[in-house]
Design an enzyme around this catalytic site. Structure first.
Site, PDB file in Angstrom:
ATOM      1  N   GLY A 127      28.992  43.662  11.542  1.00 45.72           N
ATOM      2  CA  GLY A 127      29.731  42.853  13.074  1.00 45.72           C
ATOM      3  C   GLY A 127      30.646  43.180  13.231  1.00 45.72           C
ATOM      4  CD  GLU A 186      36.876  36.032   5.670  1.00 46.56           C
ATOM      5  OE1 GLU A 186      36.241  36.562   5.032  1.00 46.56           O
ATOM      6  OE2 GLU A 186      37.543  34.693   5.269  1.00 46.56           O
ATOM      7  CB  CYS A 208      35.029  34.613   2.491  1.00 51.99           C
ATOM      8  SG  CYS A 208      34.036  33.476   3.712  1.00 51.99           S
ATOM      9  CB  SER A 240      28.386  40.612   8.810  1.00 50.09           C
ATOM     10  OG  SER A 240      28.269  40.781   9.769  1.00 50.09           O
ATOM     11  NE  ARG A 241      31.553  45.939   3.897  1.00 45.96           N
ATOM     12  CZ  ARG A 241      31.883  46.637   2.838  1.00 45.96           C
ATOM     13  NH1 ARG A 241      32.449  48.411   3.039  1.00 45.96           N
ATOM     14  NH2 ARG A 241      32.076  46.567   1.607  1.00 45.96           N
ATOM     15  CE  LYS A 287      28.311  35.748  20.064  1.00 46.39           C
ATOM     16  NZ  LYS A 287      27.492  35.937  18.444  1.00 46.39           N
TER      17      LYS A 287
END
Lengths: 526, 526
Positions: free
Chosen positions: B243, B263, B300, B240-241, B182
């Site tokens: 997502g 991650e 990150c 993101s967290r 994706k």
């Protein structure tokens, strides 16, 4: 020697709420009554486990291995009272329980060897490359560390080998994780004896008391609270699909989700390949029935499904299996609840319009007796009703007659994930079997040829696992030395001065473990 | 060369629904418009992936390695157009993107080496012991096999190295898993170029087309449908967290739950140990600000939190860092959305009553510019408000002043799981640091000494991972060769005749891989 206490670390504590174990052979309650652990006990055990974790995780391989061996010794020292109590609580015969004790003790000793050998650390060193262009490479070292406190759920069907000091406990302790056991309510006396043995070993090893706690109980709330506790970092479970999935859900919905290693259900398909069926199908029947009825069929790897091409040879196999089953003795099941589920599952198959009852085993006199059941259906019916592929825990099996090997493949493709698949084959079947191996490998954890799936070796190459819903995590095994990896995670250390490096990664390699240097693994030292 | 198509296996297909990429440096839309993949495209890509899986999983190590190298070559062959398009879409400078291309290509080639070497198979053989008492041991052999089709979510911040042909794709393909990507909507042109390169490599290698598909799109529904598709067996995600957690939830609620390797977020604490702070704290400030502002802070592993004992030395460090940050140039962020989130996060910190703004970077002229932000608070305030420990993606960092090392430890204990932790220390700090290492190891994936967390080496000992919520599965890494293990599961083979054994487990060892014999591992062959 047993008084129904919970073992909260070193503390023996009685709960007000009590429950009673049943002797399944007599259908009668056993003494004493047992504590039914509540939320306070869960919280206290988890708090102690969390407190014990840093010190326990920091033990040397030698100390940890000696501790595992001490547990084995303490279990042996329990002597005959352990076997007798387990017999009363499980209805399993003495010889089986003595064998299971041997397996339990052997498993603990094997994990002691694993811990000493050190391959589980996966110690990996990428030396610094200070002159590399365009950027230097730092010194990077990686090793496995323990996840944290682990919750273990004792299984009903192996009151020793998959219970309080079973494979989950042994592998979690080997990894450096404290363990909180939720005992199975069918054998609380057996559980308490083993828990006391572990407690004695903790004590003699001078380890923090929270390394091990034991919570007997018969409520779902107990297990739910344990998995939900934020101090628990992983869960080992062997039991029903319903029970396993409930724990998986709780773990996934925590603020911090944690892995659940649940070994749940499997019907373990057996394929009789055409040539083997033709030449020796009938001769396979007695061993099949023996595998089916062993231990009242109460094995995760019980052969619950046989696939073969319809015809005279299959009819002869089925007839011979029917004859053997008719002669098979009934056996006491583990608990009234398991017996009731078995009866219900067998009745549903017997009543199914597309299923023929081939044979039943001998009916016994006592209560909670498993009377073996052999059914037959055709592949179209099996494919049309998924319920025919559900596990009936106990000595029940269905032979599915297929038109041809394509239909055998269709049935295999329709199956859920399984622990095992078995092929009976002759040399003439090998070409066809070769194309089946990858198909089966995608669906099961272990493939056997010309054997029977019951009997799970505790060794390095064993996989007792398989894709969902055989287990909740097909990347793992709950039997064999690889089970230790379920309770580990990797940590990387970059440019640490020598004085800060853990032993496993120090240049001098004081533990003498095999390491991977710049991607190249050394041979195991022992 | 790009026309906004989806790549469904070999098919180039245009969707009616379209979306547009934005040049973040100009705030202006880019041509062409791109297909926004819908449910049909997802289903078709997954169906092709499932169809390709058996053949792809059965490729030899040599063929699979050559395929990975061919992808690398095709990416290099894209030449400057790839760098230029990535620049337009990401706002990242040319040198950075050229470096990232090198990393992407190097990563693919490294996984080719890994595949050839064969350690990933974990080939394990327990020879039969026919004379063992009381029961013989069967011949048992275990190896890793591929999980099945993998869904990969391209990340915004590494349009090459963590995107269409990034580490997740490279490691999944190396494991033998087809991949459905994706694409990230911020760089669809870059994504399409790389997807076409992979497609060319699939074609030249003569592999089934379904080995790779590429689905551009900007809706959440696309990712949700992909993770929910029953043919997908694992998910790789960097983002993101919110997502990541949404995908974890979808995966857990499937009829067959699957692993999600997400991650997600990390503030990467840096501890300035007392002696190092005292003797060279001020000198550390420029490198800290450089690590903080590199790539507009969009890493990150960006150092978002500094812990040290309050005092003159810390004041000097903060003042020097403030001076360096004041001089730092603004940088274009990856997308208007990421820029807006950054501004929001920085404003919330600036408005917080317990937080002091130490400095801001230079303000630029263009749109979507990250202006660095340095804040300060005391430990009590930080401990009182968990929001101060949330990641602000971009060049924002907070220095937390502690009373003493006990308070430093308290702050560390309060932190969620992190990707990294860093210690700056002198020899005089080592005794204290030694006791911190296990505490940090329990909370992070990588510990660094006297460096900065940005810069993640692609090697064997790297762990780019960490306990939840840094990632959704702290047992894994998304960078480095160990990433391949995320997409494998073990299978055991019992008593297979020689003709049915896979190459990795055959007695003759035709692939020449290192194996574990009776628990003893051989050295890697190369």
């Amino acid at each position: 020697m047993i008084d129904g206490a919970m073992l909260i670390g070193a503390e023996l504590r009685q709960a007000e709420a009590r429950f009673t174990a049943v002797d399944p052979a007599k259908g009668a309650p056993l003494t004493p009554t047992f504590s039914s652990a509540g939320p306070d006990a869960v919280a206290d055990a988890c708090e102690l486990a969390a407190a014990a974790f840093p010190a326990y995780a920091a033990t040397t391989p030698e100390d940890r291995a000696a501790f595992l061996e001490a547990i084995a010794d303490e279990i042996v020292a329990l002597g005959d009272q352990l076997i007798e109590r387990a017999q009363q609580e499980s209805g399993l015969p003495r010889a089986r329980l003595e064998g299971e004790r041997g397996r339990t003790v052997g498993q603990l000793k094997l994990f002691a060897q694993v811990v000493r050998q050190g391959d589980w650390l996966d110690a990996t060193i990428d030396p610094a490359l200070p002159d590399r262009q365009p950027l230097p490479r730092p010194d990077l070292r990686r090793m496995n560390v323990a996840l944290g406190p682990v919750a273990v759920f004792g299984a009903s069907n192996f009151p020793l080998a998959f219970s309080v000091a079973g494979g989950d406990t042994a592998s979690a302790l080997a990894a450096g994780c404290p363990v909180v056991v939720k005992g199975h309510p069918a054998h609380p006396g057996t559980g308490e004896l083993v828990a006391r043995a572990i407690r004695a070993a903790v004590d003699k090893a001078g380890l923090p008391a929270g390394v091990f706690s034991y919570l007997p109980g018969e409520t779902n709330r107990l297990g739910e609270a344990l998995v939900a506790d934020r101090r628990i970092k992983a869960v080992g479970f062997t039991g029903s699909r319903g029970g396993g999935l409930a724990l998986v859900k709780i773990a996934a919905n925590r603020a911090e989700p944690i892995p659940v290693y649940a070994e749940m259900s499997s019907i373990n398909p057996v394929v009789l390949m055409p040539h083997a069926l033709e030449t020796r199908g009938e001769a396979l029947a007695p061993a099949y029935v023996q595998s089916l009825t062993m231990g009242a069929g109460q094995f995760c790897t019980n052969p619950g499904l046989v696939l073969a091409i319809a015809g005279e040879a299959l009819d002869a196999f089925v007839a011979a299996a029917g004859r053997a089953l008719t002669e098979s003795a009934p056996a006491t099941m583990l608990s009234p609840g398991i017996h009731a589920s078995f009866e219900q599952g067998v009745e549903a198959l017997a009543r199914h319009s597309a299923v023929t009852t081939v044979a039943r085993g001998k009916v016994g006199e006592g209560v909670n007796q498993a009377v073996g059941a052999l059914f037959r259906a055709d592949a179209a019916s099996f494919l049309a009703d998924r319920a025919l592929g559900h596990e009936v825990f106990g000595s029940s099996s269905i032979v599915v007659a297929c038109r041809d090997m394509d239909e055998v493949r269709q049935v295999i493709a329709s199956l859920e994930g399984q622990l095992t698949a078995t092929l009976h084959l002759d040399a003439e079947d090998e070409a066809e079997a070769k194309t089946l191996i990858p198909v089966l490998a995608d669906r099961v954890g272990r493939i056997l040829v010309n054997g029977w799936p019951t009997g799970v070796e505790v060794s390095h190459a064993m996989v007792h696992g398989g894709p969902f819903p055989a287990t909740s995590d097909g990347r793992t095994t709950s039997v064999g030395t690889a089970a230790i990896y379920r309770f580990l995670r990797p940590v990387s250390l970059q440019n640490l001065p020598a004085s800060l490096l853990p032993e496993a990664l120090a240049d001098a390699n004081p533990w003498g473990v095999a390491r991977r240097l710049d991607g190249k693994r050394e041979a195991s030292p022992r």
